[in-house]
Design a protein around this motif. Structure first.
Motif, PDB file in Angstrom:
ATOM      1  N   ILE A  84       1.778   1.682  -3.774  1.00  0.00           N
ATOM      2  CA  ILE A  84       0.814   1.215  -4.757  1.00  0.00           C
ATOM      3  C   ILE A  84       0.312   2.334  -5.672  1.00  0.00           C
ATOM      4  CG2 ILE A  84      -1.369   1.446  -3.473  1.00  0.00           C
ATOM      5  CD1 ILE A  84      -0.206  -1.655  -5.381  1.00  0.00           C
ATOM      6  N   GLU A  89      -6.452  -6.743 -10.125  1.00  0.00           N
ATOM      7  CA  GLU A  89      -7.831  -7.043 -10.501  1.00  0.00           C
ATOM      8  C   GLU A  89      -8.438  -5.858 -11.240  1.00  0.00           C
ATOM      9  OE1 GLU A  89      -7.802 -10.761  -9.680  1.00  0.00           O
ATOM     10  OE2 GLU A  89      -9.742  -9.898 -10.144  1.00  0.00           O
ATOM     11  N   ALA A  90      -8.135  -4.652 -10.741  1.00  0.00           N
ATOM     12  CA  ALA A  90      -8.635  -3.434 -11.389  1.00  0.00           C
ATOM     13  C   ALA A  90      -8.036  -3.297 -12.799  1.00  0.00           C
ATOM     14  CB  ALA A  90      -8.288  -2.204 -10.541  1.00  0.00           C
ATOM     15  N   ALA A  91      -6.755  -3.657 -12.927  1.00  0.00           N
ATOM     16  CA  ALA A  91      -6.095  -3.591 -14.230  1.00  0.00           C
ATOM     17  C   ALA A  91      -6.724  -4.572 -15.211  1.00  0.00           C
ATOM     18  CB  ALA A  91      -4.604  -3.890 -14.057  1.00  0.00           C
ATOM     19  N   ILE A 105      -8.711 -14.942  -1.837  1.00  0.00           N
ATOM     20  CA  ILE A 105      -8.981 -14.729  -3.274  1.00  0.00           C
ATOM     21  C   ILE A 105      -8.848 -16.044  -4.030  1.00  0.00           C
ATOM     22  CG2 ILE A 105      -8.086 -13.617  -5.381  1.00  0.00           C
ATOM     23  CD1 ILE A 105      -7.560 -11.134  -3.707  1.00  0.00           C
ATOM     24  N   GLN A 142       0.189   2.131  -9.683  1.00  0.00           N
ATOM     25  CA  GLN A 142      -1.052   2.319 -10.457  1.00  0.00           C
ATOM     26  C   GLN A 142      -0.809   3.246 -11.652  1.00  0.00           C
ATOM     27  OE1 GLN A 142      -3.954   4.941  -8.807  1.00  0.00           O
ATOM     28  NE2 GLN A 142      -5.702   3.920  -9.805  1.00  0.00           N
ATOM     29  N   ASP A 198       0.927  -6.907  -0.796  1.00  0.00           N
ATOM     30  CA  ASP A 198      -0.204  -6.983   0.126  1.00  0.00           C
ATOM     31  C   ASP A 198      -1.506  -6.914  -0.683  1.00  0.00           C
ATOM     32  OD1 ASP A 198      -0.007  -3.549   1.440  1.00  0.00           O
ATOM     33  OD2 ASP A 198      -0.586  -4.342  -0.530  1.00  0.00           O
ATOM     34  N   ILE A 199      -2.600  -6.763   0.026  1.00  0.00           N
ATOM     35  CA  ILE A 199      -3.895  -6.828  -0.677  1.00  0.00           C
ATOM     36  C   ILE A 199      -4.044  -5.691  -1.683  1.00  0.00           C
ATOM     37  CG2 ILE A 199      -6.362  -6.442  -0.282  1.00  0.00           C
ATOM     38  CD1 ILE A 199      -6.250  -8.324   2.000  1.00  0.00           C
ATOM     39  N   SER A 200      -3.417  -4.565  -1.408  1.00  0.00           N
ATOM     40  CA  SER A 200      -3.576  -3.434  -2.324  1.00  0.00           C
ATOM     41  C   SER A 200      -3.086  -3.804  -3.729  1.00  0.00           C
ATOM     42  CB  SER A 200      -2.826  -2.204  -1.797  1.00  0.00           C
ATOM     43  OG  SER A 200      -1.433  -2.455  -1.816  1.00  0.00           O
ATOM     44  N   GLN A 219      -5.666  -6.012  -5.439  1.00  0.00           N
ATOM     45  CA  GLN A 219      -6.766  -5.163  -5.910  1.00  0.00           C
ATOM     46  C   GLN A 219      -6.379  -4.432  -7.188  1.00  0.00           C
ATOM     47  OE1 GLN A 219      -9.391  -3.588  -2.144  1.00  0.00           O
ATOM     48  NE2 GLN A 219      -7.754  -2.318  -2.837  1.00  0.00           N
ATOM     49  N   LEU A 220      -5.147  -3.970  -7.182  1.00  0.00           N
ATOM     50  CA  LEU A 220      -4.665  -3.213  -8.337  1.00  0.00           C
ATOM     51  C   LEU A 220      -4.672  -4.086  -9.595  1.00  0.00           C
ATOM     52  CD1 LEU A 220      -3.052  -0.368  -8.963  1.00  0.00           C
ATOM     53  CD2 LEU A 220      -1.139  -1.927  -9.206  1.00  0.00           C
ATOM     54  N   VAL A 231       0.823  -1.214   0.000  1.00  0.00           N
ATOM     55  CA  VAL A 231       0.000   0.000   0.000  1.00  0.00           C
ATOM     56  C   VAL A 231       0.855   1.262   0.000  1.00  0.00           C
ATOM     57  CG1 VAL A 231      -0.222   0.102   2.521  1.00  0.00           C
ATOM     58  CG2 VAL A 231      -2.068   1.012   1.079  1.00  0.00           C
TER      59      VAL A 231
END
Lengths: 109, 669
Positions: free
Chosen positions: A22, A58-60, A90, A26, A50-52, A55-56, A19
């Protein structure tokens, strides 16, 4: 100085993928995806995740999918990335596409 | 003193473990939610793997490991038990047996193929959406938890991963991340948390332990906890979910759906039950040692018989007393020995569950096997020799007897065919019955086939039983199609030969459209029997005492009167009798007071006329030589106390002959 190395269609991400870093990752990834139709993401085996970051990524994937682009990992998730995938739950709910993207396979070993 | 070969001991134990695993898998196949069976199979696999590695069966250990892992995942609720998985592990079990028997064989290709099937079964069973339904054991709580942390949690230094780990530490836990709120990359606030979680937790901890995990973020997060009732209670009270939702924190998101149907049971440690406790008091003895002991007892019985004879001819009272003691003790020893050799038919029947399971799979039929009388005990050598004939009979029932589900439904039957395998004792015999509710034996087709094969003359007058017995002729098959299961006419004649060799009989009954029933009547033992020693002419013979109903005197007048008829009147019923003196062509004159020994098999009786009844005799059965293979009247021989040989009469054959004689005489008017 960019946080990552972009060689042709491959983006080599930095070691710190938590995080704390991150936001920079991004931006790098957005720029990279905007200039290529097929993006390959390369991770270091000993990167910090980490989880961030998950998430990144997945967003990508959503972003690339919406833009008609292709994104993939250079190698199946392993080491810390795989650990976080498991720990975060996940991995437990992965679809076939997810398995293909993260683990390059149709099933969990 | 010799010590058993450890490898041989391992093989014996492995065989037992594999049988337990197979039984567990077959039980599981009937009730896929039976967690006890999942645990039992897992434990069996685990033990087999460990023992195999210990004794140097590395290939076995490595292969079993994969099956153990698959069942471990089932135990943990990661994948459900499915019929595909059960079938895959059953096939793998057969491979494990091969790895036990021939560890240095070339098994790699087979092993790989089986592991591929196993993986496919596990992957096919995997259902990520259904996050490990599980059932709480007594004293355990089953919670369904949904939570989401504040969006700013990560930016504020809260890492969700340690929270998830803390939940895992509370008990058996399945965590699934909900990623549906994650936006596209250009809309993502990368330090925000978009993921929420759904958790299923089996724990002995109270509800408050869950709150404790989130104690530092509790005020800003959304937490919803549902206590799941036991499946039975949940099924009876479907509104319970609404009540339970009230336990969730105010402001929580929509509750989980109502608890689904029955979930697998929790993993319980293997209880040390009475059976296990009893097993620890038992001693394992190799079968061949029992056979050796039986031979020694047989020799002792013969020696005792000789001693009795010597003592009987001597005037020495002390010798007679000792002889009587030895006779009593040898009789008791024989009885004890016989008990040691008796094993329940459950050992025999157990293997048919797998056979029927596989046959159902191969034929596409639904077949339910029911077994009865599994505690019936039979001499172990009889059990061993019955296995193959029963396999043939069960295969025939499955393949030819039972119809397809469509045919059965069209005939107004249930889609599932039924096979009953039963055992019971009856007068020194064990009766094993294979009964199905299929189409029955087509008498017309049997007759046509027998006529075309030249087995019977066209339009020969045969009873149903005689007609059905034709199916046991070599090469006889009425099957219209040969399958890989049966239909080549090979097998039923083997059944007949084996049962004959066991001094047994086969009875067939069939009802068109309703099914068939084949009963095998087999002597309980092949080793030592109580016999009635009789004299016919100058020879002595043994009649198995279990078949003897009564003994009568046949006066010369009655004998003369009955000439040409060969019937005696016995309590208002006519019983045919055979003159053994004539049958054996002794060429001697009859004694003035002949005796009739009435013997029976089931409801059929026949009298045997002998010259003298000598008395009871412990009969050690010795097989007939190959030269006497075709002699049907005798089933064996025994050695008498004076060293002479006495032949043992084949009761089944003599009764059949007597009945045949009766039928002919009746037909002649």
């Amino acid at each position: 100085m960019p946080a990552s190395d972009a060689k042709e269609d491959c983006l080599h991400l930095p070691q710190n993928l938590t995080v704390r870093a991150i936001t920079i990752v991004q931006q790098e990834m957005l720029q990279f995806l905007d200039k290529t139709a097929s993006a390959t993401i390369e991770l270091d085996d000993d990167c910090q995740v980490d989880i961030s970051f998950l998430q990144l990524m997945e967003a990508a994937r959503i972003y690339a999918g919406t833009a008609g682009k292709h994104i993939a990992l250079a190698r199946p998730a392993s080491g810390p990335t795989l650990d976080v995938l498991k720990c975060s739950g996940i991995l437990e709910g992965m679809s076939a596409d997810d398995l293909q993207f993260w683990l390059h396979q149709g099933g969990i070993q | 003193m010799s010590f058993p070969d450890p490898i041989a001991v391992f093989r014996t134990e492995a065989a037992e473990l594999l049988e337990q695993i197979e039984a567990g898998l077959l039980d599981l196949n009937v009730n896929l939610g039976d967690k006890d069976q999942v645990d039992a199979v897992f434990r069996g696999l685990h033990t087999l793997k460990g023992s195999g590695a210990m004794f140097g069966f590395d290939a076995l250990a490595a292969f079993t490991h994969h099956c153990e892992t698959a069942f471990d995942r089932v135990r943990k609720g990661e994948v459900p038990a499915t019929q595909e998985l059960v079938t895959a592990v059953l096939e793998a079990k057969d491979h494990m047996r091969a790895l036990v028997d021939t560890p240095n064989g070339n098994h790699e290709a087979t092993g790989e193929a089986l592991l591929t099937s196993l993986r496919a079964a596990v992957d096919g069973a995997k259902n990520p959406g259904a996050a490990s339904p599980a059932k709480a054991a007594p004293g355990q709580n089953h919670f369904k938890i949904r939570f989401s942390l504040p969006q700013s949690a990560m930016a504020n230094g809260t890492n969700p991963l340690p929270l998830l780990d803390e939940l895992r530490e509370l008990g058996e836990c399945t965590i699934v991340a909900d990623r549906s709120a994650i936006p596209a990359l250009d809309l993502l606030a990368p330090t925000d948390l978009y993921i929420s979680w759904e958790v299923e937790l089996l724990t002995t901890q109270p509800r408050s332990a869950i709150d404790d995990v989130f104690i530092f973020v509790m005020d800003e997060m959304q937490l919803e906890v549902i206590t799941v009732e036991a499946p039975a209670a949940a099924a009876k009270t479907p509104t319970k979910t609404e009540t339970l939702v009230a336990e969730a924190r105010p402001g929580a998101a929509a509750p989980f759906a109502a608890p689904q149907a029955a979930a697998p049971a929790p993993i319980a440690p293997a209880p040390i039950d009475a059976k296990q406790k009893k097993a620890s008091e038992n001693v394992r003895v190799p079968a061949e040692k029992l056979d050796e002991l039986m031979d020694r007892v047989g020799e002792l019985v013969i020696a005792q018989s000789r001693l009795s004879q010597l003592a009987g001819g001597s005037g020495d009272l002390q010798l007679r007393a000792v002889s009587e003691d030895v006779e009593r003790l040898s009789g008791e020893l024989r009885d004890t020995m016989m008990v040691l050799r008796m094993v329940p038919v459950t050992q025999l029947f157990g293997r048919f569950r797998r056979l029927v399971h596989d046959l159902a799979h191969e034929t596409g039929k639904t077949i339910e096997l029911v077994t009865e009388g599994e505690s019936t005990e039979v001499d172990k050598s009889v059990i061993e020799r019955l296995a193959d004939p029963l396999v043939h009979l069960v295969r025939n029932s499955c393949d030819h007897g039972l119809e397809t589900p469509e045919e059965r439904l069209a005939a107004g039957k249930s889609a599932a065919g039924h096979i009953l395998l039963s055992a019971r004792q009856q007068a020194g015999e064990v009766i094993i019955t294979i009964k199905d509710d299929g189409r029955g034996i087509n008498k017309e087709r049997v007759r046509a086939k027998a006529e075309s094969s030249g087995l019977i003359a066209p339009n020969a007058n045969l009873t149903d039983q005689e007609l059905y017995q034709l199916i046991f002729q070599p090469g006889f098959s009425t099957a219209q199609a040969v399958t890989n299961l049966s239909g080549r006419g090979v097998g039923m004649d083997v059944v007949k030969r084996t049962i004959d060799a066991l001094r047994g009989t086969i009875n067939v009954a069939s009802h068109p459209g309703k099914g068939s029933e084949i009963s095998l009547a087999i002597p309980l033992t092949l080793a030592i029997i109580d016999g009635l020693l009789v004299r016919v002419g100058d020879g002595r013979y043994v009649i198995p005492l279990s078949a003897v109903e009564e003994c009568l005197e046949l006066s010369i007048e009655e004998d003369m009167r009955s000439r040409g008829r060969s019937f005696i009147s016995l309590r208002d019923s006519l019983v045919p009798f055979l003159r053994l003196r004539d049958l054996f062509r002794t060429g001697t004159k009859p004694d003035p007071f002949q005796k009739v020994v009435v013997i029976s098999t089931g409801s059929e009786r026949v009298g045997l006329v002998v010259d003298q009844i000598i008395g009871d005799h412990q009969t050690v059965i010795k097989g007939m030589s190959k030269l006497h293979h075709d002699v049907a009247t005798f089933s064996g021989a025994t050695i008498l106390g004076d060293g002479d040989v006495a032949l043992i009469l084949d009761v089944g054959h003599l009764v059949a002959e007597g009945q045949q004689q009766e039928a002919h005489l009746r037909a002649a008017g």
